[in-house]
Design a protein around this motif. Structure first.
Motif, PDB file in Angstrom:
ATOM      1  N   ALA A  84       0.643  -7.509   7.099  1.00  0.00           N
ATOM      2  CA  ALA A  84      -0.257  -7.729   5.743  1.00  0.00           C
ATOM      3  C   ALA A  84      -0.159  -6.098   5.348  1.00  0.00           C
ATOM      4  CB  ALA A  84      -1.810  -8.072   6.149  1.00  0.00           C
ATOM      5  N   LEU A  85      -0.355  -5.071   6.285  1.00  0.00           N
ATOM      6  CA  LEU A  85      -0.574  -3.635   5.563  1.00  0.00           C
ATOM      7  C   LEU A  85       0.474  -3.324   5.611  1.00  0.00           C
ATOM      8  CD1 LEU A  85      -3.760  -2.240   8.169  1.00  0.00           C
ATOM      9  CD2 LEU A  85      -3.796  -3.250   5.540  1.00  0.00           C
TER      10      LEU A  85
ATOM     11  N   GLY B  60       1.870  -5.220   2.167  1.00  0.00           N
ATOM     12  CA  GLY B  60       0.275  -4.058   0.935  1.00  0.00           C
ATOM     13  C   GLY B  60       1.388  -2.310   0.448  1.00  0.00           C
ATOM     14  N   SER B  61       1.840  -2.071   1.815  1.00  0.00           N
ATOM     15  CA  SER B  61       1.953  -0.785   1.350  1.00  0.00           C
ATOM     16  C   SER B  61       3.817  -1.147   1.083  1.00  0.00           C
ATOM     17  CB  SER B  61       2.274   0.226   2.759  1.00  0.00           C
ATOM     18  OG  SER B  61       2.665  -0.377   2.796  1.00  0.00           O
TER      19      SER B  61
ATOM     20  N   ALA C  48       4.402  -2.978  -1.546  1.00  0.00           N
ATOM     21  CA  ALA C  48       4.181  -3.421  -2.399  1.00  0.00           C
ATOM     22  C   ALA C  48       3.693  -2.513  -3.851  1.00  0.00           C
ATOM     23  CB  ALA C  48       3.492  -4.864  -3.270  1.00  0.00           C
ATOM     24  N   LEU C  49       2.993  -1.713  -2.770  1.00  0.00           N
ATOM     25  CA  LEU C  49       2.720  -0.459  -4.218  1.00  0.00           C
ATOM     26  C   LEU C  49       3.639   0.767  -4.004  1.00  0.00           C
ATOM     27  CD1 LEU C  49       0.170   1.429  -4.505  1.00  0.00           C
ATOM     28  CD2 LEU C  49      -0.321   2.143  -2.460  1.00  0.00           C
TER      29      LEU C  49
END
Length: 54
Positions: free
Chosen positions: A11-12, A15-16, A18-19
């Protein structure tokens, strides 16, 4: 509980990624002209090129 050892880093990572993609789109001016496309759809093009079927 063992699945959390796999899912939290995953998940991290997502998320990174996507950022990073969002920041890239900001830097490449993807959001500079938000109203242009909305107004261009309403304009009537006078030139009817090939493939218009008229």
């Amino acid at each position: 509980m063992d699945s959390l050892i796999f899912l939290v880093p995953l998940a991290l990572l997502f998320g990174s990624v996507a950022l990073v993609v969002f920041l890239w789109s900001l830097r490449s001016a993807q959001y500079d002209d938000l109203d242009g496309a909305a107004q261009r759809i309403l304009l009537d093009d006078d030139d009817e090129g090939p493939g218009t079927g008229r």
